[in-house]
Structure formats: C-alpha cells, structure tokens
Design a protein around this motif. Structure first.
Motif, PDB file in Angstrom:
ATOM      1  N   UNK A 255       0.831  -1.213   0.000  1.00 30.49           N
ATOM      2  CA  UNK A 255       0.000   0.000   0.000  1.00 30.49           C
ATOM      3  C   UNK A 255       0.859   1.254   0.000  1.00 30.49           C
ATOM      4  N   UNK A 256       0.309   2.321  -0.603  1.00 29.77           N
ATOM      5  CA  UNK A 256       0.977   3.615  -0.561  1.00 29.77           C
ATOM      6  C   UNK A 256       1.991   3.845  -1.649  1.00 29.77           C
ATOM      7  N   UNK A 257       2.079   2.975  -2.653  1.00 34.76           N
ATOM      8  CA  UNK A 257       3.070   3.182  -3.716  1.00 34.76           C
ATOM      9  C   UNK A 257       2.585   2.532  -5.001  1.00 34.76           C
ATOM     10  N   UNK A 258       2.927   3.161  -6.110  1.00 37.48           N
ATOM     11  CA  UNK A 258       2.679   2.605  -7.430  1.00 37.48           C
ATOM     12  C   UNK A 258       3.985   2.657  -8.198  1.00 37.48           C
ATOM     13  N   UNK A 271       4.220   3.705 -30.655  1.00 39.27           N
ATOM     14  CA  UNK A 271       4.628   2.998 -29.440  1.00 39.27           C
ATOM     15  C   UNK A 271       5.537   3.931 -28.648  1.00 39.27           C
ATOM     16  N   UNK A 272       5.207   4.184 -27.379  1.00 46.24           N
ATOM     17  CA  UNK A 272       5.958   5.112 -26.545  1.00 46.24           C
ATOM     18  C   UNK A 272       6.457   4.386 -25.299  1.00 46.24           C
ATOM     19  N   UNK A 273       7.624   4.817 -24.856  1.00 44.11           N
ATOM     20  CA  UNK A 273       8.247   4.176 -23.705  1.00 44.11           C
ATOM     21  C   UNK A 273       8.748   5.226 -22.731  1.00 44.11           C
ATOM     22  N   UNK A 274       8.569   4.968 -21.433  1.00 43.54           N
ATOM     23  CA  UNK A 274       9.097   5.884 -20.428  1.00 43.54           C
ATOM     24  C   UNK A 274      10.616   5.885 -20.476  1.00 43.54           C
ATOM     25  N   UNK A 275      11.193   7.073 -20.351  1.00 47.57           N
ATOM     26  CA  UNK A 275      12.654   7.180 -20.367  1.00 47.57           C
ATOM     27  C   UNK A 275      13.250   6.473 -19.165  1.00 47.57           C
ATOM     28  N   UNK A 276      12.600   6.643 -17.994  1.00 51.09           N
ATOM     29  CA  UNK A 276      13.075   5.973 -16.783  1.00 51.09           C
ATOM     30  C   UNK A 276      12.609   4.512 -16.813  1.00 51.09           C
ATOM     31  N   UNK A 277      13.514   3.593 -16.603  1.00 55.51           N
ATOM     32  CA  UNK A 277      13.153   2.176 -16.637  1.00 55.51           C
ATOM     33  C   UNK A 277      12.430   1.736 -15.374  1.00 55.51           C
ATOM     34  N   UNK A 278      12.652   2.463 -14.273  1.00 55.85           N
ATOM     35  CA  UNK A 278      11.984   2.111 -13.026  1.00 55.85           C
ATOM     36  C   UNK A 278      11.485   3.388 -12.349  1.00 55.85           C
ATOM     37  N   UNK A 279      10.183   3.447 -12.137  1.00 56.14           N
ATOM     38  CA  UNK A 279       9.566   4.633 -11.519  1.00 56.14           C
ATOM     39  C   UNK A 279       8.735   4.169 -10.332  1.00 56.14           C
ATOM     40  N   UNK A 280       8.931   4.804  -9.196  1.00 54.92           N
ATOM     41  CA  UNK A 280       8.141   4.514  -7.998  1.00 54.92           C
ATOM     42  C   UNK A 280       7.557   5.823  -7.487  1.00 54.92           C
ATOM     43  N   UNK A 281       6.253   5.877  -7.363  1.00 56.29           N
ATOM     44  CA  UNK A 281       5.559   7.065  -6.855  1.00 56.29           C
ATOM     45  C   UNK A 281       4.906   6.678  -5.530  1.00 56.29           C
ATOM     46  N   UNK A 286       4.427  14.413  -5.463  1.00 57.26           N
ATOM     47  CA  UNK A 286       3.967  15.081  -6.675  1.00 57.26           C
ATOM     48  C   UNK A 286       4.961  14.786  -7.790  1.00 57.26           C
ATOM     49  N   UNK A 287       4.438  14.327  -8.918  1.00 55.99           N
ATOM     50  CA  UNK A 287       5.298  13.923 -10.030  1.00 55.99           C
ATOM     51  C   UNK A 287       4.855  14.661 -11.281  1.00 55.99           C
ATOM     52  N   UNK A 288       5.809  15.230 -11.980  1.00 54.91           N
ATOM     53  CA  UNK A 288       5.538  15.909 -13.246  1.00 54.91           C
ATOM     54  C   UNK A 288       5.993  15.013 -14.390  1.00 54.91           C
ATOM     55  N   UNK A 289       5.112  14.812 -15.345  1.00 57.35           N
ATOM     56  CA  UNK A 289       5.428  13.987 -16.512  1.00 57.35           C
ATOM     57  C   UNK A 289       5.636  14.905 -17.699  1.00 57.35           C
ATOM     58  N   UNK A 290       6.780  14.836 -18.309  1.00 56.20           N
ATOM     59  CA  UNK A 290       7.121  15.696 -19.442  1.00 56.20           C
ATOM     60  C   UNK A 290       7.181  14.861 -20.718  1.00 56.20           C
TER      61      UNK A 290
END
Length: 381
Positions: A255-258, A271-281, A286-290
């Motif tokens: 709980x408390x994380x994605x 097809x799009x891919x996140x630049x960061x291979x591992x992201x934990x929120x 607060x997270x900004x997606x660019x």
C-alpha cells in the motif's frame, strides 16, 4: 456499460462514433419501417393470391402459334404480370440501390451535427468567455453543410428512382389491355371478359409492384438495419480492441506506492516508452510527466488505470487502495442529486449523512448542504 466496453468501442474507429444515433434514432426507424413494410408486404401478398387465381382461370388455355406449331401457356396473364413486375423491380433496384449508402451517410452526418449542438450547449460558458461563438458557428455550419450535401444526394437518388416508378405506373395503364388483347382477338374471351382480365391483371400487378413502390423505404430500412446490426455485432463480439498482442503485466504490491518497470505503451498510432526504466511514486508525492505533444501522455494514465493494457513492462498498484484518476478538461459529473454526485461511482446509501456534510465543509462548500437532495447539472455550478 460493461466494464471498459464503452471506452474500447469509442476507440474502435468509425463504429464507436455517436452510438446514441444507432441506439435511438436508427433503432426506432428500423422498428417503424419494419412494421410498415411488413404490413404492406402482407397486404400485397393477399391481393396477389386473390387475383392470380382469376387471371389463371381466364388465361389457362391460351395458345399462341409459332410457324406451324401451337404452344400452350397455362396462366399466360399470371406469368405476364410476374415478368412485367420483375422487370420494373430490377430496374428500380439498379437505379435506387445507391440510396442504401446515401441514407447511411445522411444518418452519420445528422449524428455529427446533433453531437456538435449538444457539445456547444454543454460548454456554452467556456465558449462565451473565450468569445468563440464565431468559431463554433463555423464548425456547426460545416456539419450542417455535410447534412445538406448528404440530403441533396438522397434527393437526386429519389428523383432518378421516381422516373422508373412513375414511368412504370404510366405504362401500367395500358399494359393490361395489351397483355389481354391476344385472348380477345383469338376469341378466347368476350369484350367483357377482356375488361375483367385487364382489371384482374391490374390488381395482381399492383400487388407485385410492392417492391417498386416501396424501394426508397426499403433502401432506408436496409441502411438502418446495417447500422444497427453492425453496432450490435460490435457490442457482442468485440470484448477488446484487436491488433494488439503484447500486454502490460499488472500486479498488486505494498500500500501507498505505485511503480512502473520498463513500461512501453502500444497504440494504433505509435509505441511510446518511459525514459526511466523504473519509476516509484509514493503516497503524497507530486510527479511531473514531461513529453512532447503526441507522445502518449494520455495513454500513460489510461495504462496506469488498466484501460489500455497493450504494451510491455510491469505496473504494480497498491493493494487494497483505490486510485482516483481525474480526466483532463472538465471533470465528468453525472446528472443527479448532489448526494449521488459526491458518492459516484458508488451508491449514496453506502455513506452516512454526516459524511456528505463533512465533505462539503472541508471543501468550503457548506452553502450546498441544503441542496444535497436537489437534482441539477452540477458540472455548471
């Protein structure tokens, strides 16, 4: 309203555009036309069977000569009526078959116009504040022009079909006499019998004209049938969009994380891919997606919510916690009581009276407490 069905249908291309038109207008028209055409066909069948017997008796022993041989044609006038009506039916189909596609196009363009008008009505405040009336007028005029263009094509199709149906009707005035004349000149029937045969031929042929007289309605009926049938087939057969095989793996974690690992999202566009291979929120962060326009930021949130599971990688969502996703633009508020809006998508009975009051006070909206059971369009308040 099965889970995700409306979302997938809306992203299925032309089939998912303006489903309200197919559900309401097309289905209603299909029922009305089916009833009218069915009753008319039944009446025409009864009329033909009634007078076909009379024609058969009057022309049962008709004989015509070719060279030095005689040929007997039982029921000569019945076959003449069938051949005559079949010729007119084939001509009507050949000339008027384009009406099926033209009617379907008109219904689609009318749905676009209706949707644009409803959209303006829902966003009238935003349009007025931005002084966008002229631009909205241009858009509505464009949809209206498409409707008028589709209607003009239908009018031209009906005009061409009318030449056949009306011309066929004019020839029908003299056709019975011409068909029955051999019986009279061969002495098979008297002049009174000739008139009787001509009258019976007219009645039988008028019943066989059902297809000719109703072809425009049949074309309209078939256009409605195809739109409703195709929409129904899409609803019962399309559980998921096709063409995507690779899937994102979803699991539940602490709980408390994605978290997202090696996430790639595949759509029909790219097809799009996140630049960061591992992201934990974590909860509270607060997270900004660019990302550049068109790089699938909206699809990212859809993937996180499970609406778009096509791609690769791994998403871990918090176990036992519900994530609230706020759509871009104006948030959706269904029409209903304020109590139902606050509880959406759960039922209002799931919460106590004090819960609603406390929520409004925390938001500084205590003035709305007396309106908890009032029904309004709350999105405009």
């Amino acid at each position: 309203m099965l889970p995700r069905r409306a979302f997938w249908l809306a992203n299925a291309g032309q089939m998912g555009v303006n489903p309200d038109q197919r559900i309401h207008e097309d289905a209603r028209k299909l029922c009305e036309l089916s009833a009218d055409l069915g009753v008319g066909l039944l009446q025409a069948s009864i009329l033909f069977l009634t007078f076909a017997g009379v024609l058969w008796v009057l022309s049962n022993d008709f004989i015509f000569r070719i060279g030095d041989r005689d040929y007997t044609v039982p029921g000569f006038m019945v076959w003449a009526a069938v051949i005559y009506a079949s010729t007119g039916s084939l001509l009507s189909y050949w000339i008027g078959r384009s009406l099926i596609g033209r009617n379907a196009e008109r219904y689609a363009r009318e749905a676009d116009l209706r949707f644009s008008l409803v959209r303006v009505n829902e966003h009238v405040d935003d349009i007025s504040l931005a002084a966008g009336e002229a631009d909205e007028k241009r858009r509505i005029a464009l949809h209206l022009g498409n409707v008028l263009a589709a209607t003009r094509r239908i009018v031209r199709g009906h005009a061409n079909l009318t030449w056949i149906t009306s011309g066929f009707g004019w020839v029908t005035i003299v056709a019975p006499i011409l068909v029955a004349a051999p019986l009279y000149f061969s002495g098979k029937v008297s002049f009174g019998g000739l008139m009787m045969a001509a009258g019976a031929f007219t009645q039988a042929q008028s019943s066989l004209r059902w297809f000719i007289d109703n072809f425009s309605s049949i074309a309209d009926w078939r256009a409605s049938l195809l739109r409703v049938a195709n929409f129904r087939h899409a609803l019962i057969s399309t559980n998921e969009p096709r063409g995507f095989e690779s899937r994102i793996v979803y699991t539940e974690g602490d709980p408390g994380a994605i978290s997202m690992d090696n996430l790639e999202i595949i759509s029909s566009a790219n097809a799009d891919m996140l630049k960061e291979t591992n992201v934990v929120v974590n909860s509270g962060e607060r997270v900004l997606i660019l990302g550049a326009p068109g790089t699938g930021k909206t699809q990212l949130f859809r993937a996180m919510a499970g609406l778009w599971p096509w791609g690769a990688g791994h998403i871990t969502r918090p176990m036992g916690e519900q994530i609230f996703y706020l759509p871009r633009g104006t948030p959706y508020l269904p029409r209903g009581t304020l109590r139902e809006i606050l509880a959406y998508p759960l039922k209002a009975e799931s919460f106590g009276e004090s819960t609603f009051t406390r929520a409004l006070y925390r938001l500084g909206l205590e003035r709305l407490v007396p309106l908890l059971d009032a029904t309004h369009r709350w999105s405009g308040n």
